[in-house]
Design a protein around this motif. Structure first.
Motif, PDB file in Angstrom:
ATOM      1  N   ASN A   1     -26.954 -14.923 -42.795  1.00  0.00           N
ATOM      2  CA  ASN A   1     -28.239 -14.307 -41.838  1.00  0.00           C
ATOM      3  C   ASN A   1     -26.814 -13.004 -41.385  1.00  0.00           C
ATOM      4  OD1 ASN A   1     -29.838 -13.101 -39.854  1.00  0.00           O
ATOM      5  ND2 ASN A   1     -28.929 -15.187 -38.813  1.00  0.00           N
ATOM      6  N   GLY A   2     -24.974 -13.277 -40.978  1.00  0.00           N
ATOM      7  CA  GLY A   2     -24.567 -12.191 -40.174  1.00  0.00           C
ATOM      8  C   GLY A   2     -23.571 -11.496 -40.764  1.00  0.00           C
ATOM      9  N   ASP A   3     -23.896 -11.841 -42.432  1.00  0.00           N
ATOM     10  CA  ASP A   3     -23.029 -11.211 -43.218  1.00  0.00           C
ATOM     11  C   ASP A   3     -23.630  -9.882 -43.640  1.00  0.00           C
ATOM     12  OD1 ASP A   3     -20.986 -12.549 -43.550  1.00  0.00           O
ATOM     13  OD2 ASP A   3     -21.252 -13.156 -45.572  1.00  0.00           O
ATOM     14  N   THR A   4     -25.292  -9.235 -43.901  1.00  0.00           N
ATOM     15  CA  THR A   4     -26.204  -8.862 -44.399  1.00  0.00           C
ATOM     16  C   THR A   4     -25.929  -7.585 -43.820  1.00  0.00           C
ATOM     17  OG1 THR A   4     -27.522  -9.601 -42.676  1.00  0.00           O
ATOM     18  CG2 THR A   4     -27.663 -10.378 -45.709  1.00  0.00           C
ATOM     19  N   GLN A   5     -26.191  -7.147 -42.428  1.00  0.00           N
ATOM     20  CA  GLN A   5     -26.163  -6.158 -41.380  1.00  0.00           C
ATOM     21  C   GLN A   5     -24.170  -6.143 -40.910  1.00  0.00           C
ATOM     22  OE1 GLN A   5     -28.512  -5.951 -38.534  1.00  0.00           O
ATOM     23  NE2 GLN A   5     -27.334  -3.798 -37.520  1.00  0.00           N
ATOM     24  N   LYS A   6     -23.140  -6.829 -41.448  1.00  0.00           N
ATOM     25  CA  LYS A   6     -22.366  -6.767 -41.281  1.00  0.00           C
ATOM     26  C   LYS A   6     -21.363  -5.516 -42.434  1.00  0.00           C
ATOM     27  CE  LYS A   6     -19.239  -9.609 -42.275  1.00  0.00           C
ATOM     28  NZ  LYS A   6     -17.976 -11.170 -41.965  1.00  0.00           N
ATOM     29  N   ASN A   7     -22.016  -6.300 -43.485  1.00  0.00           N
ATOM     30  CA  ASN A   7     -21.519  -5.329 -44.870  1.00  0.00           C
ATOM     31  C   ASN A   7     -22.018  -4.402 -44.567  1.00  0.00           C
ATOM     32  OD1 ASN A   7     -19.695  -7.615 -46.310  1.00  0.00           O
ATOM     33  ND2 ASN A   7     -21.493  -8.501 -46.182  1.00  0.00           N
ATOM     34  N   ILE A   8     -22.911  -3.515 -44.998  1.00  0.00           N
ATOM     35  CA  ILE A   8     -24.141  -2.656 -44.700  1.00  0.00           C
ATOM     36  C   ILE A   8     -22.433  -1.326 -43.361  1.00  0.00           C
ATOM     37  CG2 ILE A   8     -25.627  -1.253 -43.353  1.00  0.00           C
ATOM     38  CD1 ILE A   8     -27.546  -3.744 -44.857  1.00  0.00           C
ATOM     39  N   MET A   9     -22.547  -2.147 -42.076  1.00  0.00           N
ATOM     40  CA  MET A   9     -21.745  -1.290 -41.096  1.00  0.00           C
ATOM     41  C   MET A   9     -20.234  -1.019 -41.476  1.00  0.00           C
ATOM     42  SD  MET A   9     -23.675  -1.017 -38.758  1.00  0.00           S
ATOM     43  CE  MET A   9     -23.395  -1.007 -36.968  1.00  0.00           C
ATOM     44  N   ALA A  10     -20.204  -1.582 -42.568  1.00  0.00           N
ATOM     45  CA  ALA A  10     -18.390  -1.681 -42.405  1.00  0.00           C
ATOM     46  C   ALA A  10     -18.246  -0.864 -43.523  1.00  0.00           C
ATOM     47  CB  ALA A  10     -18.385  -3.132 -43.649  1.00  0.00           C
ATOM     48  N   CYS A  11     -19.324   0.073 -44.799  1.00  0.00           N
ATOM     49  CA  CYS A  11     -19.463   0.948 -45.401  1.00  0.00           C
ATOM     50  C   CYS A  11     -19.522   2.414 -44.512  1.00  0.00           C
ATOM     51  CB  CYS A  11     -20.907   1.032 -46.287  1.00  0.00           C
ATOM     52  SG  CYS A  11     -20.560  -0.597 -46.939  1.00  0.00           S
ATOM     53  N   VAL A  12     -19.533   2.602 -42.983  1.00  0.00           N
ATOM     54  CA  VAL A  12     -19.796   3.543 -43.338  1.00  0.00           C
ATOM     55  C   VAL A  12     -18.668   3.980 -41.677  1.00  0.00           C
ATOM     56  CG1 VAL A  12     -22.308   4.007 -43.129  1.00  0.00           C
ATOM     57  CG2 VAL A  12     -21.516   2.537 -41.164  1.00  0.00           C
ATOM     58  N   PRO A  13     -17.992   5.462 -41.202  1.00  0.00           N
ATOM     59  CA  PRO A  13     -17.491   5.233 -40.048  1.00  0.00           C
ATOM     60  C   PRO A  13     -18.492   4.856 -38.931  1.00  0.00           C
ATOM     61  CG  PRO A  13     -18.391   7.471 -40.748  1.00  0.00           C
ATOM     62  CD  PRO A  13     -19.140   6.312 -41.501  1.00  0.00           C
ATOM     63  N   ARG A  14     -17.269   4.062 -37.883  1.00  0.00           N
ATOM     64  CA  ARG A  14     -17.779   3.694 -36.507  1.00  0.00           C
ATOM     65  C   ARG A  14     -18.813   5.168 -35.752  1.00  0.00           C
ATOM     66  NH1 ARG A  14     -12.234   1.295 -34.011  1.00  0.00           N
ATOM     67  NH2 ARG A  14     -12.028  -0.496 -35.335  1.00  0.00           N
ATOM     68  N   ASP A  15     -18.319   5.819 -35.725  1.00  0.00           N
ATOM     69  CA  ASP A  15     -19.132   7.057 -35.034  1.00  0.00           C
ATOM     70  C   ASP A  15     -20.784   7.001 -36.021  1.00  0.00           C
ATOM     71  OD1 ASP A  15     -18.527   8.769 -37.568  1.00  0.00           O
ATOM     72  OD2 ASP A  15     -18.683   9.960 -36.222  1.00  0.00           O
ATOM     73  N   ARG A  16     -21.217   6.658 -36.702  1.00  0.00           N
ATOM     74  CA  ARG A  16     -22.187   6.292 -37.817  1.00  0.00           C
ATOM     75  C   ARG A  16     -22.719   4.865 -37.091  1.00  0.00           C
ATOM     76  NH1 ARG A  16     -23.482  10.772 -39.657  1.00  0.00           N
ATOM     77  NH2 ARG A  16     -25.842   9.722 -38.877  1.00  0.00           N
ATOM     78  N   ALA A  17     -22.453   4.385 -36.874  1.00  0.00           N
ATOM     79  CA  ALA A  17     -22.934   3.266 -36.532  1.00  0.00           C
ATOM     80  C   ALA A  17     -24.048   3.192 -36.595  1.00  0.00           C
ATOM     81  CB  ALA A  17     -21.593   2.484 -35.254  1.00  0.00           C
ATOM     82  N   GLY A  18     -25.184   3.790 -35.409  1.00  0.00           N
ATOM     83  CA  GLY A  18     -26.117   3.899 -35.395  1.00  0.00           C
ATOM     84  C   GLY A  18     -27.212   4.176 -36.764  1.00  0.00           C
ATOM     85  N   MET A  19     -26.810   4.916 -37.022  1.00  0.00           N
ATOM     86  CA  MET A  19     -26.876   5.176 -38.757  1.00  0.00           C
ATOM     87  C   MET A  19     -27.593   4.033 -39.281  1.00  0.00           C
ATOM     88  SD  MET A  19     -25.940   7.715 -41.744  1.00  0.00           S
ATOM     89  CE  MET A  19     -24.515   6.197 -41.840  1.00  0.00           C
ATOM     90  N   ALA A  20     -25.665   3.660 -39.427  1.00  0.00           N
ATOM     91  CA  ALA A  20     -26.181   2.568 -40.511  1.00  0.00           C
ATOM     92  C   ALA A  20     -27.000   0.883 -40.010  1.00  0.00           C
ATOM     93  CB  ALA A  20     -24.905   1.773 -40.204  1.00  0.00           C
ATOM     94  N   SER A  21     -27.405   0.976 -38.614  1.00  0.00           N
ATOM     95  CA  SER A  21     -27.632  -0.285 -37.928  1.00  0.00           C
ATOM     96  C   SER A  21     -29.322   0.087 -38.521  1.00  0.00           C
ATOM     97  CB  SER A  21     -27.530  -0.721 -36.384  1.00  0.00           C
ATOM     98  OG  SER A  21     -28.692  -1.411 -35.589  1.00  0.00           O
ATOM     99  N   GLY A  22     -29.685   1.551 -37.945  1.00  0.00           N
ATOM    100  CA  GLY A  22     -31.352   1.786 -38.277  1.00  0.00           C
ATOM    101  C   GLY A  22     -31.666   1.151 -39.205  1.00  0.00           C
ATOM    102  N   MET A  23     -30.512   1.812 -40.914  1.00  0.00           N
ATOM    103  CA  MET A  23     -31.151   1.586 -42.285  1.00  0.00           C
ATOM    104  C   MET A  23     -31.062   0.123 -43.003  1.00  0.00           C
ATOM    105  SD  MET A  23     -28.592   4.266 -43.786  1.00  0.00           S
ATOM    106  CE  MET A  23     -28.775   4.371 -45.031  1.00  0.00           C
TER     107      MET A  23
END
Length: 270
Positions: free
Chosen positions: A132-154
Motif C-alpha cells: 500500500n505505501g511502497d507502490t507510490q513511494k517507489n514511483i516517486m523515487a524514480c523522478v527528481p523532486r521538482d517533478r513529484a506532481g508528474m510522478a503522483s499523476g502517473m
C-alpha cells in the motif's frame, strides 16, 4: 501526437525518457498489479460472501474484517522490513502474497465454509498492506523532486486504469463462466432464462434471479445458480492469483536495476 508534443516540451507533463529505465517501468507495473490483483478484490470478495455463502449485506461487510485487519497491520511490519530488504524484494514479496492469497481463496470457495475463506483473504490483505505505501513511494523515487506532481499523476493513472480494466475483465469472466456452468446444469426447459438468471446472480441479486422462474422451480434452480456463481468466482480468483505471481516475478526483476539518474530542471535556467 501526444508523444510528439511531450518530446518537444522542455518541461513535459510526462517525461517519456523515464520509460527507458527498467526500475521506473517495474515501479509502474507494481502499482498496476497491486491495484488489479488486490485493491479490486475489496469490491469483488463480498459478492462471494453474499451469493456463495448466503451472508446478508451487513454480515458480508463484517466478513471482510480479516482482509481489513491484515491490511491495516502489515504496513507497520513493512516499514520495519524496508530497512533490511531492498524495494524490489518488498514489492515482489507483497505481490507474491497477493497472488497466493487469491489462489488460496480460489481453493477456499471450492471447499466451502467461511473459515478457509477468511484465512485466505487475510493473506491477500497482508500482501496489500505491504504494497500500500511502497507502490507510490517507489514511483516517486524514480523522478527528481521538482517533478513529484508528474510522478503522483502517473501513479494515480496506473492505479485507476488497473482497477477499471480488472473489474471489466473479472466481471466478464465471472459472467460468462457462471452462465456456461448454469447452462450445463439447469434443465432444458429453463435454458431461455439462463442468461437473465446468471446476470442477476453475478450482480449479487439472487432473489431477482430466481424470481424469473415459476415458484415450483425456484427451490431446484437456486442451488444450481449458487454453484455456478461459485465456479465462475473460482476462475476469477485463479486468474487474479496467477497474475499476482507473474507481477511479483516481473516487478522483482525490473526493480533490481538502479534508480534512473534524471537531471532536475531548474526554474531559473528555464
Amino acid at each position: 501526437v501526444f508523444v510528439l508534443a511531450e518530446r518537444l516540451q522542455q518541461r513535459p507533463m510526462v517525461d517519456l525518457q523515464l520509460f527507458k529505465h527498467p526500475r521506473f517501468i517495474g515501479a509502474l507495473l507494481g502499482m498496476f498489479a497491486y491495484a488489479g490483483c488486490a485493491q479490486v478484490m475489496m469490491t469483488l470478495l463480498p459478492f462471494y460472501l453474499q451469493n456463495g455463502l448466503g451472508f446478508s449485506a451487513i454480515a458480508s461487510g463484517l466478513g471482510m474484517l480479516p482482509f481489513a485487519l491484515t491490511m491495516l497491520i502489515c504496513p507497520r511490519i513493512g516499514a520495519r522490513l524496508a530497512s533490511r530488504f531492498a524495494p524490489a524484494t518488498m514489492m515482489a514479496t507483497g505481490l507474491a502474497l497477493v497472488g497466493c492469497g487469491n489462489l488460496l481463496s480460489a481453493w477456499a470457495v471450492n471447499v466451502g465454509g467461511y473459515l478457509p475463506f477468511a484465512l485466505a483473504i487475510a493473506v491477500t490483505g497482508a500482501g496489500a498492506g505491504l504494497l500500500n505505501g511502497d507502490t507510490q513511494k517507489n514511483i516517486m523515487a524514480c523522478v527528481p523532486r521538482d517533478r513529484a506532481g508528474m510522478a503522483s499523476g502517473m501513479s494515480t493513472t496506473m492505479r485507476f486504469s488497473a482497477i477499471m480494466l480488472a473489474i471489466g475483465v473479472y466481471g466478464a469472466l465471472l459472467s460468462s463462466h457462471s452462465e456456461q456452468l448454469l447452462h450445463t446444469s439447469i434443465g432444458s426447459q429453463w435454458q431461455e432464462q439462463v442468461a437473465g438468471i446468471a446476470s442477476r446472480v453475478v450482480a449479487g441479486d439472487m432473489p431477482a434471479a430466481v424470481a424469473l422462474l415459476p415458484e415450483t422451480a425456484r427451490g431446484m434452480v437456486q442451488p444450481l445458480a449458487r454453484q455456478a456463481f461459485v465456479g465462475g468466482f473460482s476462475v476469477v480468483l485463479w486468474v487474479a492469483g496467477l497474475l499476482g505471481l507473474l507481477g511479483a516475478l516481473v516487478v522483482g526483476l525490473l526493480m533490481r536495476h538502479p534508480i534512473p539518474a534524471v537531471p532536475q530542471v531548474s526554474l531559473l535556467t528555464r
